[in-house]
Design an enzyme around this catalytic site. Structure first.
Site, short mmCIF file in Angstrom:
data_model
loop_
_atom_site.label_atom_id
_atom_site.label_comp_id
_atom_site.label_asym_id
_atom_site.label_seq_id
_atom_site.Cartn_x
_atom_site.Cartn_y
_atom_site.Cartn_z
N LYS A 77 -0.17 3.72 -2.61
CA LYS A 77 -1.23 4.72 -2.51
C LYS A 77 -0.69 6.15 -2.45
CE LYS A 77 -4.69 1.66 -0.35
NZ LYS A 77 -3.96 0.41 -0.14
N SER A 112 0.79 -1.23 0.00
CA SER A 112 0.00 0.00 0.00
C SER A 112 0.82 1.28 0.00
CB SER A 112 -0.95 0.02 1.20
OG SER A 112 -2.01 -0.89 1.00
N SER A 115 -5.66 3.25 4.74
CA SER A 115 -5.18 2.34 3.70
C SER A 115 -6.32 1.49 3.12
CB SER A 115 -4.06 1.44 4.23
OG SER A 115 -3.25 0.98 3.17
#
Length: 332
Positions: free
Chosen positions: A111, A108, A165
Site C-alpha cells: 500500500k 500490505s 490497512s
C-alpha cells in the site's frame, strides 16, 4: 527406571474393558495379566509430572521466550523475523541485513506504493469514490467496514489504506485510477523500476495476492522514497481516526495497525504493517533513533508481537551503538 513409553489412560481403558469382559462371560481366567497391566499403568501415572510441575515448566518456557537477548554473540540485534534490513537513508548504506536480497511476499506493505502512485498521479483528493462490489476481497476474504455503495473522498480512502490497512479502500483507489486497476498496477511496477527496485513486483493495489513481492533491500529504498511524501508520512502515522458514514448514528473508529505510533518512546515518521499467511507479520518504518534517520524493514515475523519486539531490539541496539549511523554517514 525407564520413562513411560505408553499412554496410561489407554492402558487403563484396556484393563477395565478386559475386566468387564471377564465378568460378562464368567469365564475362568487368571487375574495376573490384569494385575500386571494395572501395576504398569499406575507406575506410568506416577511417573507423569504433576499439574504444578507442568505449570512451572510452561512458565519457565515463557520466561525464556520473553527473555530473548537483545543482542547475539556478535553484538548484532537478535531478531526473530525471517528477513530484515536496517538502512541509513542519508548514506544509502545498510547497517544490518538478514536475508535482505531475497524477494518474498510483502502483504500490505504494498500500500505504500499504492499511495505513491495515487499522489504522483495528481488525482483530486477531494473527489468522491464509491465503494463497489469489485472492491470486495475475494482472495483472502478479509473484512472491511466500508459498505459497498458508500462514497468516500479519495483522501479518506488513502488515509484508511495507510493507517488502518483497509483493503477495500486500497482496491477502490486502484480501480478509480485512469485506465482502471490494470493501468494502476502497471504504474506501480513502473515506479518500482524507476527507483531501482530490482526484486519487486506488484500484481494488485492491496497486497492481498502473495505475488506482490520484494526484497528487504528494495523495501528499504521504497520506504525512503515514500517518506518524501508529506501525506504518506502523516496518514501512515495517524494513531486513530473517526469516520462517520452516511445515515450512520455514530462514528466508526479506526486504529493504526502499528501500536508503536502511540508509543512516546518512538519518533516514527512513516509506518506500514502487513500480514497474509504467505508473508507472515511485516513491518516497515522510517524513524529517528539516536538523532539519526533510519529505515527498519521486518518481514515474516512469527507471533503476534514479534515484529514489535524486533523493532524495539533494533532501537536499543542503535541507541547503544550510535557510532554505527555516524560511521555510515561519514562513509557516504
Amino acid at each position: 527406571m525407564k520413562s513411560c513409553q505408553i499412554d496410561p489412560v489407554f492402558v487403563m481403558v484396556i484393563v477395565l474393558n478386559k475386566a468387564a469382559f471377564i465378568v460378562r462371560t464368567n469365564r475362568k481366567s487368571t487375574s495376573m495379566p490384569i494385575i500386571a497391566a494395572f501395576v504398569a499403568t499406575m507406575t506410568c501415572i506416577a511417573s507423569l509430572p504433576s499439574a504444578a510441575e507442568v505449570a512451572r515448566k510452561g512458565k519457565a518456557t515463557l520466561v525464556r521466550a520473553k527473555g530473548t537477548p537483545d543482542l547475539n554473540k556478535d553484538g548484532e540485534p537478535n531478531l526473530l523475523s525471517h528477513a530484515a534490513m536496517v538502512f541509513d537513508p542519508v548514506s544509502g548504506k545498510a547497517l544490518y541485513a538478514k536475508n535482505a536480497d531475497s524477494a518474498v511476499p510483502i502483504a500490505s506493505i504494498t500500500k505504500l506504493m499504492t499511495a505513491m502512485v495515487v499522489l504522483e498521479g495528481r488525482q483530486d483528493l477531494e473527489e468522491p469514490i464509491v465503494i463497489d462490489s469489485a472492491d470486495i476481497d475475494t482472495i483472502k476474504n478479509s473484512r472491511s467496514r466500508l459498505p459497498v455503495g458508500t462514497a468516500f473522498r479519495r483522501e479518506d480512502l488513502l488515509r484508511l489504506a495507510l493507517m488502518a490497512s483497509d483493503n477495500r479502500a486500497a482496491a477502490a483507489l486502484g480501480r478509480a485510477y485512469p485506465g482502471g486497476t490494470t493501468a494502476f498496477v502497471e504504474a506501480m511496477n513502473a515506479k518500482a523500476k524507476l527507483i531501482g527496485l530490482n526484486h519487486t513486483r506488484f500484481v494488485d493495489s492491496t497486497g492481498l495476492a502473495p505475488s506482490n513481492v520484494a526484497s528487504p533491500q528494495d523495501l528499504a529504498l521504497m520506504v525512503a522514497e515514500a517518506s518524501r511524501f508529506p501525506q504518506i508520512r502523516e496518514y501512515s502515522t495517524t494513531p486513530e481516526l473517526q469516520v462517520t458514514l452516511p445515515n450512520a448514528k455514530r462514528a466508526i473508529g479506526f486504529n493504526n495497525t502499528n501500536a508503536l505510533v502511540k508509543n512516546a518512546g518512538w519518533d516514527i515518521g512513516l509506518s506500514k504493517t502487513g500480514y497474509i499467511n504467505e508473508a507472515g507479520k511485516c513491518l516497515v518504518m522510517h524513524a529517528t533513533i539516536a538523532n539519526n534517520p533510519v529505515v527498519i524493514v521486518l518481514l515474516d515475523s512469527w507471533g503476534k508481537l514479534t515484529r514489535l519486539g524486533d523493532a524495539n531490539r533494533i532501537k536499543k541496539w542503535l541507541e547503544t551503538n550510535k557510532q554505527l549511523a555516524l560511521i555510515a554517514q561519514k562513509n557516504g
